[in-house]
Design a protein around this motif. Structure first.
Motif, PDB file in Angstrom:
ATOM      1  N   SER A 206      35.179   2.324  26.406  1.00 16.92           N
ATOM      2  CA  SER A 206      34.398   1.153  26.799  1.00 16.92           C
ATOM      3  C   SER A 206      32.916   1.463  26.934  1.00 16.92           C
ATOM      4  N   GLY A 207      32.556   2.725  26.683  1.00 16.80           N
ATOM      5  CA  GLY A 207      31.148   3.104  26.718  1.00 16.80           C
ATOM      6  C   GLY A 207      30.720   3.877  27.938  1.00 16.80           C
ATOM      7  N   GLN A 208      31.637   4.067  28.892  1.00 10.89           N
ATOM      8  CA  GLN A 208      31.302   4.829  30.107  1.00 10.89           C
ATOM      9  C   GLN A 208      31.660   6.298  29.877  1.00 10.89           C
ATOM     10  N   VAL A 209      30.706   7.041  29.382  1.00  3.67           N
ATOM     11  CA  VAL A 209      30.937   8.432  29.015  1.00  3.67           C
ATOM     12  C   VAL A 209      30.354   9.353  30.089  1.00  3.67           C
ATOM     13  N   LEU A 210      31.111  10.360  30.461  1.00  4.39           N
ATOM     14  CA  LEU A 210      30.653  11.321  31.461  1.00  4.39           C
ATOM     15  C   LEU A 210      29.620  12.249  30.845  1.00  4.39           C
ATOM     16  N   ARG A 211      28.433  12.240  31.410  1.00  3.89           N
ATOM     17  CA  ARG A 211      27.360  13.127  30.954  1.00  3.89           C
ATOM     18  C   ARG A 211      27.136  14.189  32.017  1.00  3.89           C
ATOM     19  N   LEU A 212      27.315  15.438  31.624  1.00  7.65           N
ATOM     20  CA  LEU A 212      27.292  16.540  32.587  1.00  7.65           C
ATOM     21  C   LEU A 212      25.864  16.987  32.878  1.00  7.65           C
ATOM     22  N   THR A 213      25.163  16.186  33.655  1.00  5.77           N
ATOM     23  CA  THR A 213      23.848  16.562  34.160  1.00  5.77           C
ATOM     24  C   THR A 213      24.032  17.519  35.340  1.00  5.77           C
ATOM     25  N   PRO A 214      22.992  18.247  35.731  1.00  5.67           N
ATOM     26  CA  PRO A 214      23.122  19.138  36.901  1.00  5.67           C
ATOM     27  C   PRO A 214      23.612  18.401  38.147  1.00  5.67           C
ATOM     28  N   ARG A 215      23.143  17.172  38.359  1.00  5.72           N
ATOM     29  CA  ARG A 215      23.569  16.403  39.533  1.00  5.72           C
ATOM     30  C   ARG A 215      25.059  16.084  39.472  1.00  5.72           C
ATOM     31  N   VAL A 216      25.545  15.675  38.299  1.00  5.47           N
ATOM     32  CA  VAL A 216      26.955  15.338  38.140  1.00  5.47           C
ATOM     33  C   VAL A 216      27.824  16.585  38.274  1.00  5.47           C
ATOM     34  N   ILE A 217      27.398  17.683  37.658  1.00  3.37           N
ATOM     35  CA  ILE A 217      28.162  18.929  37.768  1.00  3.37           C
ATOM     36  C   ILE A 217      28.258  19.369  39.218  1.00  3.37           C
ATOM     37  N   GLY A 218      27.143  19.276  39.952  1.00  4.38           N
ATOM     38  CA  GLY A 218      27.164  19.638  41.369  1.00  4.38           C
ATOM     39  C   GLY A 218      28.096  18.748  42.171  1.00  4.38           C
ATOM     40  N   GLY A 219      28.083  17.437  41.855  1.00  7.88           N
ATOM     41  CA  GLY A 219      28.969  16.509  42.564  1.00  7.88           C
ATOM     42  C   GLY A 219      30.433  16.799  42.297  1.00  7.88           C
ATOM     43  N   ILE A 220      30.772  17.057  41.030  1.00  8.47           N
ATOM     44  CA  ILE A 220      32.158  17.384  40.679  1.00  8.47           C
ATOM     45  C   ILE A 220      32.590  18.679  41.372  1.00  8.47           C
ATOM     46  N   ALA A 221      31.694  19.658  41.384  1.00 16.83           N
ATOM     47  CA  ALA A 221      32.016  20.932  42.045  1.00 16.83           C
ATOM     48  C   ALA A 221      32.296  20.702  43.523  1.00 16.83           C
ATOM     49  N   TYR A 222      31.487  19.856  44.159  1.00 12.90           N
ATOM     50  CA  TYR A 222      31.706  19.594  45.586  1.00 12.90           C
ATOM     51  C   TYR A 222      33.060  18.941  45.827  1.00 12.90           C
ATOM     52  N   VAL A 223      33.338  17.817  45.121  1.00 11.78           N
ATOM     53  CA  VAL A 223      34.564  17.068  45.418  1.00 11.78           C
ATOM     54  C   VAL A 223      35.815  17.855  45.026  1.00 11.78           C
ATOM     55  N   ALA A 224      35.683  18.798  44.084  1.00 15.83           N
ATOM     56  CA  ALA A 224      36.841  19.609  43.699  1.00 15.83           C
ATOM     57  C   ALA A 224      37.088  20.739  44.680  1.00 15.83           C
ATOM     58  N   ILE A 225      36.019  21.396  45.117  1.00 20.38           N
ATOM     59  CA  ILE A 225      36.170  22.594  45.954  1.00 20.38           C
ATOM     60  C   ILE A 225      36.352  22.245  47.424  1.00 20.38           C
ATOM     61  N   PHE A 226      35.546  21.321  47.923  1.00 21.99           N
ATOM     62  CA  PHE A 226      35.524  21.097  49.366  1.00 21.99           C
ATOM     63  C   PHE A 226      36.565  20.076  49.837  1.00 21.99           C
ATOM     64  N   PRO A 227      36.468  18.772  49.504  1.00 31.26           N
ATOM     65  CA  PRO A 227      37.497  17.848  50.021  1.00 31.26           C
ATOM     66  C   PRO A 227      38.867  17.995  49.385  1.00 31.26           C
ATOM     67  N   SER A 228      38.940  18.520  48.159  1.00 31.60           N
ATOM     68  CA  SER A 228      40.240  18.599  47.478  1.00 31.60           C
ATOM     69  C   SER A 228      40.957  19.920  47.704  1.00 31.60           C
ATOM     70  N   PHE A 229      40.219  20.986  47.981  1.00 35.54           N
ATOM     71  CA  PHE A 229      40.828  22.317  48.067  1.00 35.54           C
ATOM     72  C   PHE A 229      40.637  22.942  49.454  1.00 35.54           C
ATOM     73  N   LEU A 230      39.385  23.165  49.857  1.00 39.77           N
ATOM     74  CA  LEU A 230      39.146  23.834  51.132  1.00 39.77           C
ATOM     75  C   LEU A 230      39.588  22.990  52.327  1.00 39.77           C
ATOM     76  N   SER A 231      39.363  21.683  52.267  1.00 35.30           N
ATOM     77  CA  SER A 231      39.790  20.831  53.380  1.00 35.30           C
ATOM     78  C   SER A 231      41.294  20.922  53.588  1.00 35.30           C
ATOM     79  N   TYR A 232      42.026  20.948  52.475  1.00 34.54           N
ATOM     80  CA  TYR A 232      43.490  21.067  52.554  1.00 34.54           C
ATOM     81  C   TYR A 232      43.889  22.368  53.253  1.00 34.54           C
TER      82      TYR A 232
END
Length: 308
Positions: A206-232
């Protein structure tokens, strides 16, 4: 030191979960919500696999036998909740989402009464009503009568659906397979990735393509490591040290931490209706806590948190 301190472990776990909504809002318009959710769980799946691997050989037969429950857990609490949260944050504030998420415990009580026929006292019914009134105050920006002709903000509506699904997830969790917690979370992550994959493709088409900018990469790293893994890991270790009854009380800090993060990091305004809504939801939680809950296995109470 940290691994032996339950208050620190639990506080950090809840702080990381609060940060999930803040990061989701910060990436609104920059990362497609479904792709963000898929990348989050893909990275978390990679992180949890080495820890779960030694348990899976024993637990896989039981997971296969109870595949319907695993699918239901994945669909309601992991895939749907996280994805709808990010979709809602495209058009509402992190503060609104965090206050509404605080209503999950009273909703669990309501659904347990309606669906599982658990005994509920009059005080608990009042508690649910007070908490839901708090949600209504936030949804209407302190003017509930305006909902009759102005309607509901689309993002807030999506968050409400996400909150309802998470409350249902918490009830389904009571029928979880009798496997190691790491095996269960590995299985739910794996099923979630399969459920979200076709939606990701549709989103990209539909045109919504993920572009891996530094901000997006940092955000993905946060939500994967901290709320999804370390919090558990932190939350379950904290509950192991002081027990589920005391440990789960720390979850009520999430809107407090989230409000501070949203104001400081995103510049969101904390309005009077946020304070009123949060106070009403908090009052409902306190009233519900005065009635001892129906006993359930500790694993069921502590396992409800990793998908936030």
């Amino acid at each position: 030191m940290l691994w032996r301190s339950a208050p620190l472990l639990l506080a950090f776990a809840v702080l990381f979960w609060a940060g999930n909504s803040v990061v989701g809002r910060a990436l609104a318009g920059q990362a497609p919500p479904i792709a963000l959710s898929w990348c989050r769980w893909a990275a978390a799946f990679v992180l949890v696999t080495p820890l779960a691997w030694r348990h899976l050989r024993r637990d896989l037969p039981e997971l296969r036998r109870r595949w319907r429950i695993v699918l239901a857990l994945s669909a309601t609490g992991v895939a749907s909740f996280g994805t709808l949260l990010y979709i809602g944050l495209q058009s509402t504030t992190a503060l609104n989402s965090l206050v509404m998420q605080a209503a999950i415990p009273p909703l669990i009580l309501l659904f347990a009464w309606a669906g599982l026929k658990e005994r509920v006292s009059r005080l608990q019914i009042v508690a649910v009503a007070v908490s839901l009134l708090g949600v209504l105050v936030v949804l209407s920006r302190g003017r509930p009568w305006d909902l009759l002709h102005l309607g509901l903000n689309a993002g807030d509506g999506v968050i409400v659906v996400a909150v309802i699904l998470y409350a249902l997830y918490s009830l389904v969790l009571r029928r979880r397979p009798a496997v190691h917690p790491l095996s269960l979370i590995w299985a739910t992550f794996a099923v979630t990735l399969m459920l979200l994959a076709p939606l990701c493709l549709f989103e990209a088409a539909s045109g919504q393509v993920l572009r891996l900018t530094p901000r997006v990469i940092g955000g993905i790293a946060y939500v994967a490591i901290f709320p999804s893994f370390l919090s558990y890991l932190f939350f379950n270790r904290g509950v192991e040290l002081i027990g589920p009854a005391r440990g789960t009380q720390f979850l009520h800090l999430q809107p407090v931490f989230g409000a501070i993060l949203a104001v400081v990091l995103l510049g969101e305004a904390f309005h009077l209706f946020h304070a009123v809504g949060l106070a009403l939801i908090g009052a409902g939680i306190v009233l519900a806590a005065r009635q001892p809950p129906t006993p359930q296995p500790p694993a069921a109470r502590t396992e409800a948190s990793p998908s936030r």
